[in-house]
Structure formats: C-alpha cells, structure tokens
Design an enzyme around this catalytic site. Structure first.
Site, PDB file in Angstrom:
ATOM      1  CE1 TYR A   1      26.007  -3.677  -7.545  1.00 47.72           C
ATOM      2  CE2 TYR A   1      25.994  -2.401  -5.446  1.00 47.72           C
ATOM      3  CZ  TYR A   1      25.447  -2.608  -6.756  1.00 47.72           C
ATOM      4  OH  TYR A   1      24.410  -2.132  -6.887  1.00 47.72           O
TER       5      TYR A   1
ATOM      6  CE  LYS B   1      14.995 -13.329 -13.508  1.00 44.99           C
ATOM      7  NZ  LYS B   1      13.529 -12.725 -13.823  1.00 44.99           N
TER       8      LYS B   1
ATOM      9  CG  ASP C   1      11.327 -11.008 -11.925  1.00 44.91           C
ATOM     10  OD1 ASP C   1      11.403 -11.700 -11.204  1.00 44.91           O
ATOM     11  OD2 ASP C   1      11.393 -11.392 -13.238  1.00 44.91           O
TER      12      ASP C   1
ATOM     13  CG  ASP D   1      22.575  -0.580  -4.302  1.00 46.98           C
ATOM     14  OD1 ASP D   1      21.990   0.307  -3.733  1.00 46.98           O
ATOM     15  OD2 ASP D   1      23.365  -0.320  -5.066  1.00 46.98           O
TER      16      ASP D   1
END
Ligand code: NAD
Length: 337
Positions: A124, A171, A205, A229
C-alpha cells in the site's frame, strides 16, 4: 474539564450517525468541546478539495478526531480522505476490535479479536508502475522500524487491555525477505514481553481458515498492511458485519476513530443506518482518552440495547431509526451513571 475533539461528520449517512453518537457521548456527563470540521463531497464544491488543510490542522491541535465515513469520488482525481489523513498524521496503527454481540445473528457466539494492522507501508506504499504494455509491478516495502513499531503497539495494547496472546500473521515461507523481516521484527519485540503476553505466528492463508473454524482460539493479531486489510474484514464478518464494526487509526501524536463501513449513499438522509459502529468507535476514543469506565458504560449500553432487540435498526432485524437507537443507548448510559 472538557475534552477538545475534532468531529468530522463525513457525508452520506455520516452526519446522522454523528448526531446519534453525540447524543450518546453527551449522556455520559463528560464535556466535549467539539471542533466540527466538514470534509468530503461538500467541500469539493466549496473549497476544491475533500480534505482541506484546516481539518488536518484541527486534528493536530486536538490530537483526537471522531470521524464519520466519507465518499471517495471515483475517477475525480481526488485521493481518498482516509489515506490523506493517515499519511498527514502518521497514523501507523489501524486497530479493529471484533467482538460477538448478543442479539446479532452470526455463526459464532464467542469471538473476541483485536486486529492490529500496519498502516503505512507494504504493497500500500503506492509504488507501482507499468513495465511495458503487458506487465505491471507493485513494490512491497517492509522495514524493521515500521514492523517493530506495529508489533510494539500490539503488545502494549495487549498489556493495557489484559489480553493473553499476540499472533503475528505473515507469508514468510514464500516472501522470505519482506515478510521474513516482518516476522523477525515481531519476534524481537515479543522477547521483551516474554512471560507477560504469549506470542505465536501463523501463515496468513492458514490464519484465514482457522479464523473461520475456531476464532475463539485467537486474541490480538498483528499484520502487515495488505493482510491486515483483508483479515480485518473477515473478522468483522464473524461478528455481524459492517454496521457494528468500529475502528481506530492511531499515531504517536494523533488518533482518528471511525467505523469500518463507508458512507452508504443509498441510505443517506433516511434515518435508517445503524450508528453502532460509530458509537463503538467513540467508545474506543474514550478509552484512548483514559476514560475507561465511561467507555465500558457506553459499550455496555450499546450491547444491552442490541441484545434486548426492541430498538434496533433494519440491518439487525428491527424497525428503529438511527436517532431512536442512539436515544435508547443514551438513556441506558444516563441510567448507568
Ligand atoms: P458502504 O460501507 O458505504 O456500504 C455498503 C452497504 O453496507 C450499504 O449499502 C449498506 O447496505 C450497508 N451498510 C454500511 N454501513 C451501514 C450502517 N451503518 N448501517 C446499516 N447498513 C450499513 O460501502 P460502499 O457502498 O462500498 O462505499 C460507499 C462509499 O463509502 C464509497 O465512496 C467508498 O469509497 C466510501 N468508503 C468510505 C470509508 C471511510 O470513510 N472510512 C470506508 C469505506 C468506504
């Protein structure tokens, strides 16, 4: 003593939600010195920008703002007011509690999460470009400074609010350098809180699956911007969705409290929208101001009116209007004083 607070009613349903929320806050007996600042669609016409400098100056002065939603005009060239405020005031932590409410129909009854999202970097940061006609590139920025700052915020939040555990979400198995640095930074800060707040990490995930299957196992989550987000909306969905999801954007010198939802233009001016998310955002503001007992009263009153189910808005299965709901909460707040 009075609290100077910048009030940005916003547009769409924002002004009616702000009226209902002020009614509740004024029932607490605390005195607020409201600095009302218009921003959004109306000021584009009158001042040529949805975020006039005076709004930022006001928040710099008061240090605290309560904000209604603001429409982001599509394709007008104006950037989002929310992004503008975040950047101008360095509001680096986006905090969204997600707690089950009796009376709100969902699949879960015992969710009590706090999502702490890094608000300044990651994908972002806005650094992206086309690479020739058929490819594009977005740059993911992760720094130790911002990652440690958000991790420290998450742990401090846990300590201040009697929370038991912080889970870092990442991740790092794939993005070994960027998410690896985020995880390493969280681990470094976690070591300082060893014995006081538990720490663990999850791959994003897997975290999503676990939140859907057993959300009650989690407490405070700390995430880089993009995962934050997404996961914060997932968490809002677990407890009843947009109408009841409060939020805060926190920096070292200023803080802006606002609902997760937008300006819902189709309900504007109809006295139908649910003010719960803004009222609960105001309760977060009271906590930030150190008014913990009053914040508990406002939250308790809101939860009680929803649990009772007699004076609730259409999205919670009722027929009450925005102001009637606010008045019912305000009455309970007065009774509790
Ligand atoms: P939205 O959240 O405004 O509305 C989506 C739907 O959710 C509404 O049509 C309504 O059915 C429901 N809803 C939302 N808030 C509600 C409430 N308080 N009570 C009852 N029902 C409610 O999302 P959108 O339609 O995607 O966005 C509308 C505008 O808001 C856009 O311009 C968007 O950019 C802006 N927006 C602003 C903020 C902000 O100011 N923080 C956040 C999100 C979206």
């Amino acid at each position: 003593m009075s609290y100077a607070v910048t009030l940005i009613p916003g547009d769409g349903i924002g002004p009616e939600l702000a009226d209902a929320t002020r009614n509740v806050l004024e029932a607490t007996g605390l005195v607020f010195d409201w600095d009302i600042q218009l921003a959004g669609e109306a000021t584009i016409a009158t001042e040529g920008t949805p975020l006039p400098e005076r709004v930022i100056d006001s928040i710099r002065r008061t240090g605290v703002a309560l904000k209604g939603p603001i429409t982001t005009p599509i394709g007008s060239g104006f950037r989002s007011v929310n992004v503008g405020l975040r950047q101008a005031l360095e509001l680096y932590a986006n905090v969204r509690p997600a707690r089950s409410l009796v009376g709100v129909k969902t699949r879960y009854t015992d969710v009590d999460l706090v999502i702490v999202r890094e608000n300044t970097e990651d994908l972002y940061a806005g650094i992206e470009h086309r690479v020739g006609p058929d490819a594009a590139e977005s740059i993911k920025i992760i720094t130790r400074g911002a990652s440690q700052r958000i991790a420290r915020y998450a742990f401090e939040h846990a300590v201040r609010n009697g929370r038991r555990k912080v889970t870092a979400v990442h991740k790092a198995n794939i993005m070994k350098l960027s998410d690896g640095l985020f995880l390493e930074s969280c681990q470094q800060i976690a070591a300082e809180y060893d014995g006081r707040v538990a720490f663990e990490d999850r791959i994003v995930d897997n975290m999503c699956m676990q939140l859907v299957q057993k959300p009650e196992l989690y407490d405070v989550l700390v995430l880089p911007n993009l995962y934050g987000d997404i996961v914060s909306d997932l968490a809002a969905g677990l407890v009843g969705g947009l109408g009841v999801a409060p939020g805060a954007n926190i920096g070292d010198r200023a803080a802006v409290f606002e609902p997760v939802h937008g300006s819902a233009p189709k309900y504007a001016g109809q006295d139908r929208a649910n003010p719960t998310a803004l009222i609960l955002s105001a309760a977060l503001m009271l906590r930030h101001l150190g008014e913990t007992a009053v914040a508990d009263t406002v939250e308790g009153a809101t939860r009680a009116v929803i649990a009772e189910g007699r004076t609730v808005t259409y999205d919670l299965g009722g027929t009450a209007g925005t102001q009637a709901f606010g008045a019912a909460v305000a009455e309970r707040v007065r009774d509790a004083r």
